[in-house]
Enzyme design. Structure first.
Site, mmCIF file in Angstrom:
data_model
loop_
_atom_site.group_PDB
_atom_site.id
_atom_site.type_symbol
_atom_site.label_atom_id
_atom_site.label_comp_id
_atom_site.label_asym_id
_atom_site.label_seq_id
_atom_site.Cartn_x
_atom_site.Cartn_y
_atom_site.Cartn_z
ATOM 1 N N ASP A 12 80.942 134.707 17.057
ATOM 2 C CA ASP A 12 80.649 135.758 15.235
ATOM 3 C C ASP A 12 81.299 135.123 14.233
ATOM 4 O O ASP A 12 80.961 135.757 12.784
ATOM 5 C CB ASP A 12 81.147 136.638 15.937
ATOM 6 C CG ASP A 12 80.390 137.387 16.793
ATOM 7 O OD1 ASP A 12 78.934 136.731 17.292
ATOM 8 O OD2 ASP A 12 80.078 137.933 17.099
ATOM 9 N N ARG A 60 68.067 134.692 24.223
ATOM 10 C CA ARG A 60 69.504 136.062 24.560
ATOM 11 C C ARG A 60 68.785 136.798 25.916
ATOM 12 O O ARG A 60 68.107 137.721 25.459
ATOM 13 C CB ARG A 60 69.839 136.866 23.610
ATOM 14 C CG ARG A 60 70.479 135.745 22.552
ATOM 15 C CD ARG A 60 70.928 137.155 21.881
ATOM 16 N NE ARG A 60 71.857 137.731 21.677
ATOM 17 C CZ ARG A 60 72.718 138.315 20.650
ATOM 18 N NH1 ARG A 60 71.856 138.540 19.741
ATOM 19 N NH2 ARG A 60 73.785 139.467 20.691
ATOM 20 N N ARG A 99 73.429 144.745 8.458
ATOM 21 C CA ARG A 99 73.148 145.148 9.823
ATOM 22 C C ARG A 99 74.376 145.431 10.137
ATOM 23 O O ARG A 99 75.276 145.706 10.681
ATOM 24 C CB ARG A 99 72.103 144.026 10.532
ATOM 25 C CG ARG A 99 71.008 144.489 10.583
ATOM 26 C CD ARG A 99 70.530 143.124 11.279
ATOM 27 N NE ARG A 99 71.210 143.892 12.769
ATOM 28 C CZ ARG A 99 70.331 143.076 14.267
ATOM 29 N NH1 ARG A 99 68.958 142.045 13.811
ATOM 30 N NH2 ARG A 99 70.901 143.710 15.254
ATOM 31 N N CYS A 123 64.932 136.207 19.746
ATOM 32 C CA CYS A 123 66.212 136.349 19.085
ATOM 33 C C CYS A 123 66.835 134.705 17.538
ATOM 34 O O CYS A 123 66.074 133.946 18.248
ATOM 35 C CB CYS A 123 67.598 136.079 19.758
ATOM 36 S SG CYS A 123 68.636 136.595 18.994
ATOM 37 N N LYS A 157 82.204 147.337 14.440
ATOM 38 C CA LYS A 157 80.691 147.649 15.032
ATOM 39 C C LYS A 157 80.321 147.411 16.132
ATOM 40 O O LYS A 157 79.640 147.954 17.028
ATOM 41 C CB LYS A 157 80.058 146.552 13.980
ATOM 42 C CG LYS A 157 77.910 146.913 15.064
ATOM 43 C CD LYS A 157 77.196 145.137 13.829
ATOM 44 C CE LYS A 157 77.452 143.864 14.265
ATOM 45 N NZ LYS A 157 76.594 143.413 15.219
ATOM 46 N N ASN A 158 80.977 146.231 16.603
ATOM 47 C CA ASN A 158 80.262 145.619 18.169
ATOM 48 C C ASN A 158 81.226 146.747 19.092
ATOM 49 O O ASN A 158 80.894 146.871 20.366
ATOM 50 C CB ASN A 158 80.748 144.451 18.500
ATOM 51 C CG ASN A 158 78.936 143.540 17.389
ATOM 52 O OD1 ASN A 158 78.497 143.898 17.518
ATOM 53 N ND2 ASN A 158 80.105 142.796 17.513
#
Ligand code: EPZ
Length: 420
Positions: free
Chosen positions: A307, A121, A399, A116, A22-23
């Site tokens: 993460d 952030r 997500r 967030c 995803k990233n």
């Protein structure tokens, strides 16, 4: 809305495959704005965040076509240069359109993202990067408005109090690809997803060197062309699956992953007593007993990824002795701890540290997901816990994980998705 009903404990055994990151995909989709020619991105994962990025691009007049997992993106001559609050507030990665819009059109209006769940952030480093290229940056009505034509190469240090920034490095690299002259990004992020974006830009005709090191050099070119690209595998999904094997004392083969991107995680899994075999695009994780105590401190790549902090915290909550997890990247990324404690974990938070007293078994409970990786941690805790767990708000999970319930279900987990 959907929730998960999970029955545990289960032991995972079998083979799973890793999706594309995803990233890596999100900035690559934004980078397609840098050319009027079509770009083809392969193996795009079916995730809410990817759909949101495609929706954002379409809202700007970009054509996106998805066939199976191949996305074709054409950002022709007419492109709206605004990313609206409605989309940016849902997904901070919308910010990735700032660099390409500015690079190609000399004009970008992007809403400030707002709050967030994982802590403050800021976007100051993104702005520092583009300002060093000569852009004039203003804050107007909740929007960042950046202008500058032509952009000129510059030298900047993109390091904040928590280290380098993935997003700011990516945005600056994209803007600099079409600037006049040479740009030098110092204290650049070294994450594999930054390297992948650089490789995609190079496939479009950009001149970039040093990606994957703290000093990236970009020689601006006049124009970029279309490219056909397959992004890297998702190291966070692979790491989550590896922890799933360890927490259930199971045995999982993870295919299609890149073990080289997971060295810190593999090291801590081994320290915890799991056996981890690595091969070409393959990992096998086998764990037969409760993990031993391990101390983990998150850090920019190649350190232990933030993460995977929540998932590892869940693992160590079921371990022997006392482990300490220190979160150095996002200061409030501990919301999962309160929910894990509701499942019988014994974790105390002290500032950026979680002190974990391992317990033999967690017990099923009703819990609430607070962000993407926190949701994954709760799923892992639940498949190892005794009894039934209900996880609400799993839209956070959708997500960034493609059908996690199916993937884990295929190797022994008992997870039901229920709409309510
Ligand atoms: C990326 O976020 C990832 N998101 C995050 O993944 C990941 O946790 C993070 O990198 C760190 O690895 C995407 O790739 C879409 P940063 P990003 O800028 O780019 C501070 C997930 O779960 N900072 O590297 O936003 C910041 O507050 C997500 O998939 C500034 O101070 O992260 C943090 O402390 C969540 N000023 C640190 O830098 C800035 O202008 C690193 O953030 C920008 C960041």
């Amino acid at each position: 809305m959907d929730k998960f009903l999970i029955h545990g404990p289960t032991r995972l055994e079998g083979s799973v495959s890793n999706v594309t990151a995803k990233n890596a995909v999100l900035p690559i989709l934004a980078a397609c704005l840098l050319t009027e020619e079509p770009c083809v991105i392969r193996d795009v994962p079916q995730l809410e965040d990817v759909s949101t990025m495609a929706r954002l691009l379409r809202s700007m007049g970009v054509k996106t076509e998805l066939r199976r997992r191949t996305m074709k993106i054409t950002a022709g001559e007419k492109v709206e240069r605004t990313a609206t609050y409605d989309i940016v507030r849902k997904m901070r990665a919308s910010y990735y359109v700032l660099g390409p819009l500015l690079g190609r059109f000399g004009d970008a209006r992007v809403s400030l993202p707002g709050g967030c769940a994982i802590g403050p952030r800021p976007v100051d480093l993104h702005l520092k990067g583009i300002a060093a290229l000569g852009a004039e940056v203003k804050l107007e009505h909740g929007y960042i408005h950046a202008k500058g034509r032509p952009l000129r190469g510059g030298t900047m240090v993109l390091e904040g109090t928590s280290g380098p920034s993935v997003g700011a490095t990516a945005n600056t690299m994209m803007a600099a690809a079409l600037a006049r002259g040479e740009t030098v990004i110092e204290a650049a992020a070294c994450e594999p997803e930054v390297i992948d974006l650089a490789n995609f830009l190079i496939a479009m005709g950009a001149k970039i060197e040093g990606h994957g090191t703290p000093v990236i050099r970009i020689k601006g070119v006049k124009r970029l062309h279309g490219a056909d690209y397959r992004p890297i595998p998702d190291r966070v999904e692979a790491g989550t699956l590896a922890v799933a094997a360890a927490i259930t004392h199971g045995n999982l083969e993870i295919n299609g992953c890149e073990p080289e991107h997971l060295t810190a995680v593999i090291d801590r899994l081994r320290q915890a007593g799991a056996t981890v075999e690595t091969g070409k695009r393959r990992l096998v994780v086998n764990a037969e007993r409760r993990p031993g105590p391990v101390n983990v401190a998150t850090a920019p790549y190649p350190g232990f990824p933030t993460d995977l902090q929540a998932q590892f915290t869940a693992l160590l909550a079921t371990g022997l002795g006392t482990s300490v997890v220190t979160e150095n990247v996002f200061e409030s990324r501990f919301l999962h701890v309160l929910e894990l404690n509701r499942m019988g974990a014994k974790i105390d938070i002290n500032g950026r540290m979680a002190v974990i007293q391992g317990v033999e078994r967690l017990s099923g409970a009703q819990v609430m997901a607070s962000d993407l990786r926190a949701s994954a941690a709760l799923v892992l805790a639940a498949i190892a816990a005794r009894g039934d767990t209900e996880i609400q708000r799993i839209y956070h999970l959708d997500r960034g994980y493609e059908s996690l319930e199916k993937k884990l279900g295929d190797v022994g987990a008992k997870i039901e998705r229920v709409s309510y």
